[in-house]
Design a protein around this motif. Structure first.
Motif, PDB file in Angstrom:
ATOM      1  N   SER A   1      25.713 -64.666  -1.750  1.00 43.47           N
ATOM      2  CA  SER A   1      24.599 -64.420  -2.677  1.00 43.47           C
ATOM      3  C   SER A   1      24.343 -62.926  -2.832  1.00 43.47           C
ATOM      4  N   ARG A   2      24.384 -62.201  -1.715  1.00 38.01           N
ATOM      5  CA  ARG A   2      24.162 -60.762  -1.769  1.00 38.01           C
ATOM      6  C   ARG A   2      25.292 -60.072  -2.535  1.00 38.01           C
ATOM      7  N   ASN A   3      26.506 -60.555  -2.365  1.00 37.11           N
ATOM      8  CA  ASN A   3      27.631 -59.945  -3.072  1.00 37.11           C
ATOM      9  C   ASN A   3      27.511 -60.132  -4.581  1.00 37.11           C
ATOM     10  N   ILE A   4      27.009 -61.317  -4.997  1.00 38.60           N
ATOM     11  CA  ILE A   4      26.816 -61.542  -6.446  1.00 38.60           C
ATOM     12  C   ILE A   4      25.786 -60.565  -6.985  1.00 38.60           C
ATOM     13  N   LEU A   5      24.701 -60.362  -6.223  1.00 39.31           N
ATOM     14  CA  LEU A   5      23.655 -59.436  -6.671  1.00 39.31           C
ATOM     15  C   LEU A   5      24.177 -58.004  -6.747  1.00 39.31           C
TER      16      LEU A   5
ATOM     17  N   GLY B   1      26.951 -57.052  -7.636  1.00 40.73           N
ATOM     18  CA  GLY B   1      27.736 -56.862  -8.854  1.00 40.73           C
ATOM     19  C   GLY B   1      26.887 -56.766 -10.099  1.00 40.73           C
ATOM     20  N   LYS B   2      25.593 -56.836  -9.967  1.00 45.15           N
ATOM     21  CA  LYS B   2      24.689 -56.757 -11.111  1.00 45.15           C
ATOM     22  C   LYS B   2      23.726 -55.608 -10.915  1.00 45.15           C
ATOM     23  N   ASP B   3      22.991 -55.287 -11.975  1.00 43.23           N
ATOM     24  CA  ASP B   3      21.929 -54.282 -11.858  1.00 43.23           C
ATOM     25  C   ASP B   3      20.746 -54.955 -11.167  1.00 43.23           C
ATOM     26  N   SER B   4      20.625 -54.763  -9.888  1.00 41.78           N
ATOM     27  CA  SER B   4      19.593 -55.473  -9.131  1.00 41.78           C
ATOM     28  C   SER B   4      19.292 -54.742  -7.837  1.00 41.78           C
ATOM     29  N   PHE B   5      18.306 -55.234  -7.113  1.00 43.84           N
ATOM     30  CA  PHE B   5      18.021 -54.769  -5.752  1.00 43.84           C
ATOM     31  C   PHE B   5      17.450 -55.947  -4.962  1.00 43.84           C
ATOM     32  N   LEU B   6      17.573 -55.874  -3.649  1.00 43.16           N
ATOM     33  CA  LEU B   6      16.995 -56.888  -2.767  1.00 43.16           C
ATOM     34  C   LEU B   6      16.368 -56.160  -1.582  1.00 43.16           C
ATOM     35  N   LEU B   7      15.056 -56.206  -1.514  1.00 47.25           N
ATOM     36  CA  LEU B   7      14.320 -55.612  -0.381  1.00 47.25           C
ATOM     37  C   LEU B   7      14.023 -56.731   0.613  1.00 47.25           C
ATOM     38  N   ASP B   8      14.607 -56.650   1.801  1.00 46.66           N
ATOM     39  CA  ASP B   8      14.478 -57.702   2.821  1.00 46.66           C
ATOM     40  C   ASP B   8      13.998 -57.071   4.120  1.00 46.66           C
ATOM     41  N   ILE B   9      12.762 -57.380   4.530  1.00 40.73           N
ATOM     42  CA  ILE B   9      12.180 -56.818   5.760  1.00 40.73           C
ATOM     43  C   ILE B   9      11.717 -57.974   6.648  1.00 40.73           C
TER      44      ILE B   9
END
Length: 476
Positions: free
Chosen positions: A247-251, A253-261
């Protein structure tokens, strides 16, 4: 040699005996002067009187063994000289004064037995000499018989003083012995109490040492258990990351960000992304609890979502949530109990070919940035959680809207908005979060994670993080 320690009573005996001796010598000096003895006798008695007065003075100022010894030597020398020079019996009267002084000095050395013997010997000798001089004047010649009356009177006074002194000393010794005995008994009682106290302290110390050893053992055991748990949790974290790695790899490849704390090592928040038939499915969930329990629920939810999307090929977020809810209830429900475990989730399906996006939320909202209108829209979710029997609504609602290039979507769990901090230690709040997102319109989507992280850390300050935090942003 240090002066011996004497009592107040003994000091008084020493003082008064020196005074008595001095007065006797003064009287003898006056008598010798008026009877016209040789001037040498007068001077001799005068010097003896002066020395005894000086010794009486030092008895008060510096009482002790040295003063007593000097007084004894002075009177002894005087007696020997008087006997040698005159050979007259009445001069033995000075021996009485010497005996009186000697008795006081010896008494200071705590030897009353010797005092008694000396008194008897010298007293008997003097009495015999006087009686013999009266009965046998032919054999015991006395130059001046009239002096015998003076000698007898002085001897009587001297022995009266001696008897009084011995009685007083004996009473004082008994009193002191009684006091010493009481002190010994008291000390014995105190020693016994100290012994008991020491035994109690020893027992207490042994108990403390035993408890300390037990605590040390328990600490080591807890440390070992904690290390094992930490190793297990770290391993679970690696498994969880591997599970959502695709899932993270798909993101990426796109214009995106994931903030995970995560609040703990493993998290109860998850992001699930799949691409199928040109449609990108993004599901973000917040499972009940955090840490290990929450992480276990993320694994279950991920497995169910994968089966729903891939096997059932469901396109509708509403249907996906419905299937997920039914399956979670089935798996988590215990017989005879109401299921309270589950998750809050938002599912977004983006069809870039059709320029359409669908969203359904289980108690989670979606923020949509309309690149054409330059406005933010908040699409709220249904008040129905997934896999939890306590819900306000029964059906999930689905929202559909057209999209164009440059539109942005934000999904987030409640850890960010519920965090306490700031000057007043209040929640960050959804309202403040929406305002923060609206201020990011001029910042590239890939750079927004760092801005949001900085804002979160500044708000939290030194406060404890209360929940897992996850914010996802994607631009089409």
């Amino acid at each position: 040699m240090q002066p011996s320690k004497i009592t107040v009573f003994q000091r008084r005996v020493l003082y008064f005996s020196s005074i008595a001796n001095a007065l006797f010598a003064t009287s003898a000096a006056l008598l010798a002067f008026f009877i016209l003895f040789d001037k040498q006798v007068t001077w001799m008695f005068g010097v003896d009187a002066l020395i005894n007065f000086i010794l009486a003075y030092f008895t008060v100022k510096r009482p002790g063994y040295r003063v007593a010894l000097l007084s004894f030597l002075n009177n002894a020398l005087f007696l020997l000289y008087a006997w040698y020079a005159f050979g007259n019996i009445h001069n033995l009267a000075n021996m009485v004064a010497l005996v009186l002084v000697a008795q006081a000095r010896i008494m200071l050395n705590d030897k009353p037995g010797i005092v008694t013997k000396v008194s008897i010997v010298f007293g008997s000798l003097l009495m015999l000499l006087h009686v013999g001089a009266i009965l046998f004047p032919t054999y015991i010649v006395v130059a001046r018989p009239e002096m015998l009356l003076f000698d007898m009177a002085f001897i009587s006074v001297a022995y009266s003083f001696i008897s009084f002194t011995l009685k007083k000393y004996s009473d004082q010794v008994q009193e002191e012995q009684s006091t010493v005995q009481e002190q010994k008994e008291e000390m014995a009682t105190q020693n016994e109490e100290l012994r008991v106290t020491n035994e109690e302290l020893t027992t207490t110390r042994e108990e403390i040492m035993s408890q300390r050893e037990e605590l040390a053992r328990q600490h080591q055991e807890l440390q070992r258990t904690n290390n094992n748990l930490l190793l297990s949790i770290n391993y679970a974290n690696r498994i969880q990351k591997a599970l959502f790695n695709s899932s993270r790899n798909i993101l990426k490849g796109k214009d995106s960000f994931l903030l995970d704390i995560p609040k703990d090592i493993v998290s109860g928040d998850f992001c699930f992304v799949r691409e199928l038939n040109g449609i990108t499915y993004i599901a973000q969930g917040d499972c009940t609890g955090h840490g290990v329990p929450g992480a276990i629920l993320t694994v279950i939810a991920s497995e169910i979502l994968d089966r729903i999307i891939v096997e059932k090929k469901s396109w509708s977020p509403k249907e996906i949530l419905t299937f997920l809810d039914a399956e979670m209830n089935y798996r988590l429900k215990e017989e005879g109990k109401t299921n309270l475990d589950g998750l809050e989730a938002g599912i977004l399906a983006i069809d870039s070919k059709m320029d359409v996006a669908l969203f359904a939320g289980a108690k989670r909202p979606l923020i949509h940035w309309d690149s054409e209108k330059k406005t933010y829209n908040i699409i709220r979710g249904t008040k129905k959680a997934v896999g939890n029997a306590q819900n306000v609504e029964n059906q999930y609602k689905e929202n559909i809207f057209r999209i164009q290039k440059g539109d942005r979507f934000y999904l987030f769990t409640d850890g960010y908005v519920d965090q306490f901090g700031g000057e007043d230690n209040k929640k960050y709040s959804s309202k403040r979060f929406y305002r923060t997102i609206s201020e990011l319109s001029d910042i590239k989507i890939s750079e927004q994670a760092q801005v949001l992280l900085g804002e979160f850390e500044e708000w939290k300050g030194n406060k404890k993080q209360i929940d897992d935090v996850m914010v996802l942003g994607i631009e089409v």
